[in-house]
Design a protein around this motif. Structure first.
Motif, mmCIF file in Angstrom:
data_model
loop_
_atom_site.group_PDB
_atom_site.id
_atom_site.type_symbol
_atom_site.label_atom_id
_atom_site.label_comp_id
_atom_site.label_asym_id
_atom_site.label_seq_id
_atom_site.Cartn_x
_atom_site.Cartn_y
_atom_site.Cartn_z
ATOM 1 N N PRO A 144 0.834 -1.064 0.100
ATOM 2 C CA PRO A 144 0.089 -0.062 0.063
ATOM 3 C C PRO A 144 0.887 1.197 -0.020
ATOM 4 N N MET A 145 0.251 2.293 -0.400
ATOM 5 C CA MET A 145 1.054 3.843 -0.385
ATOM 6 C C MET A 145 0.173 4.838 -0.235
ATOM 7 N N SER A 146 0.462 5.951 0.369
ATOM 8 C CA SER A 146 -0.008 7.159 0.371
ATOM 9 C C SER A 146 0.973 8.186 -0.041
ATOM 10 N N LYS A 147 0.481 9.553 -0.663
ATOM 11 C CA LYS A 147 1.202 10.514 -0.831
ATOM 12 C C LYS A 147 1.053 11.384 0.535
ATOM 13 N N LEU A 148 2.262 11.840 0.905
ATOM 14 C CA LEU A 148 2.522 12.858 2.146
ATOM 15 C C LEU A 148 1.892 13.900 2.072
ATOM 16 N N ARG A 149 1.165 14.295 3.324
ATOM 17 C CA ARG A 149 0.614 15.705 3.651
ATOM 18 C C ARG A 149 1.145 16.284 4.953
ATOM 19 N N ILE A 150 2.502 16.535 4.720
ATOM 20 C CA ILE A 150 3.349 17.329 5.821
ATOM 21 C C ILE A 150 3.919 18.438 5.378
ATOM 22 N N ALA A 185 6.085 18.949 2.349
ATOM 23 C CA ALA A 185 6.203 17.820 1.322
ATOM 24 C C ALA A 185 4.428 17.489 1.115
ATOM 25 N N ASN A 186 3.680 18.164 1.078
ATOM 26 C CA ASN A 186 2.145 18.015 0.884
ATOM 27 C C ASN A 186 1.830 18.014 -0.631
ATOM 28 N N TRP A 187 1.652 16.685 -0.890
ATOM 29 C CA TRP A 187 1.340 16.547 -2.429
ATOM 30 C C TRP A 187 0.060 17.378 -2.827
ATOM 31 N N TYR A 188 -0.818 17.422 -1.813
ATOM 32 C CA TYR A 188 -2.141 17.743 -2.207
ATOM 33 C C TYR A 188 -2.232 19.450 -2.457
ATOM 34 N N THR A 189 -1.216 20.118 -2.017
ATOM 35 C CA THR A 189 -1.027 21.656 -2.240
ATOM 36 C C THR A 189 -0.071 21.841 -3.729
ATOM 37 N N LEU A 190 0.193 20.782 -4.114
ATOM 38 C CA LEU A 190 0.708 21.195 -5.371
ATOM 39 C C LEU A 190 -0.331 21.265 -6.481
ATOM 40 N N THR A 191 -0.049 21.781 -7.738
ATOM 41 C CA THR A 191 -0.849 22.131 -8.623
ATOM 42 C C THR A 191 -0.961 21.008 -9.488
ATOM 43 N N TYR A 192 -2.010 20.604 -10.206
ATOM 44 C CA TYR A 192 -2.348 19.590 -10.967
ATOM 45 C C TYR A 192 -1.196 19.323 -12.128
ATOM 46 N N ASN A 193 -0.734 20.451 -12.500
ATOM 47 C CA ASN A 193 0.504 20.473 -13.403
ATOM 48 C C ASN A 193 1.672 19.792 -12.745
ATOM 49 N N GLU A 194 2.010 20.264 -11.726
ATOM 50 C CA GLU A 194 3.146 19.830 -10.841
ATOM 51 C C GLU A 194 3.109 18.417 -10.913
ATOM 52 N N SER A 217 10.280 9.865 -3.732
ATOM 53 C CA SER A 217 11.261 10.284 -2.849
ATOM 54 C C SER A 217 10.917 11.177 -1.960
ATOM 55 N N VAL A 218 10.185 12.294 -2.343
ATOM 56 C CA VAL A 218 9.853 13.462 -1.482
ATOM 57 C C VAL A 218 8.212 13.290 -0.872
ATOM 58 N N TYR A 219 7.281 12.579 -2.023
ATOM 59 C CA TYR A 219 5.949 12.880 -1.406
ATOM 60 C C TYR A 219 5.506 11.245 -1.206
ATOM 61 N N GLY A 220 6.233 10.329 -1.243
ATOM 62 C CA GLY A 220 5.697 8.877 -1.053
ATOM 63 C C GLY A 220 5.641 8.127 0.355
ATOM 64 N N GLU A 221 4.976 7.472 0.681
ATOM 65 C CA GLU A 221 4.938 6.740 2.007
ATOM 66 C C GLU A 221 4.683 5.301 1.694
#
Length: 204
Positions: free
Chosen positions: A97-103, A106-115, A175-179
């Motif tokens: 299993p995996m998640s995208k970080l929200r710290i 390194a908060n994946w969900y604050t990046l723009t869609y294009n990023e 490396s930055v956003y994966g858990e």
């Protein structure tokens, strides 16, 4: 037990390597009710008198968020392949299993869609170099289980799992956003292997 597809799903049974479990099952069906019914049927098998449940993971098949809308018939075939996959008859499996970080920072969900799309494109470019060596299935589990996605890999040799995962770790999507909390690997078990387990436990 071979993988099979009868219009409503497929399955894969495997012998888990290591201490995390002995027997693993991946079951794909169209509805949660069908999965629950299969789970109930399994618990009635004589083999379950000798087993203790380890862990489970619930997720749904989906098409990637960053693949865009299909524009050709080939695109729709791609969509159907991901929504209604048939699990391959390969000897080795790896699930995690995996998640995208929200710290902070390194908060994946604050990046723009294009990023996010660019990061996933770079990530996917690596994955495509393993075509024919790795068969990958990504399922969504936001709101269904403890993490956001389930990743299932199949291969002819388990060394491929190490290679692809190690290579992807150098890209920012991982490396930055994966858990990645844990990994489960195992070997495909056919009818003969399952029957051996049944007979050994029955005779005991």
């Amino acid at each position: 037990m071979q993988t099979e597809a009868k219009g409503n799903g497929s399955h894969y049974v495997f012998n888990v390597s290591g201490h995390k479990a002995d027997l693993g099952l991946i079951i794909l069906r169209e509805t949660l009710a069908e999965l629950n019914e299969i789970e109930l049927q399994l618990t009635k098998l004589p083999l379950f008198d000798y087993l203790k449940r380890g862990t489970s993971y619930v997720s749904v098949t989906e098409v990637g968020t960053y693949t865009g809308k299909p524009k050709l018939d080939k695109g729709w075939a791609y969509v159907n392949q991901h929504l209604k996959p048939e699990l391959p008859d390969k000897p080795y499996i790896c699930f995690y299993p995996m998640s995208k970080l929200r710290i902070p920072g390194a908060n994946w969900y604050t990046l723009t869609y294009n990023e996010r799309r660019q990061f996933m494109h770079d990530h996917g470019t690596v994955g495509r170099t393993y075509a024919g060596k790795i068969w990958q299935y990504i399922t969504g589990s936001i709101g269904l289980d403890d993490f956001e996605w389930g990743v299932t890999l199949f291969a002819e040799t388990p060394l491929m799992f190490k290679k692809i995962i190690a290579e992807m770790r150098y890209y920012e999507a991982s490396s930055v956003y994966g858990e990645f909390p844990y990994f489960v690997v195992g070997t495909h078990m056919d009818n003969a292997g399952l029957q051996k387990i049944f007979l050994e436990n029955w005779e005991a």
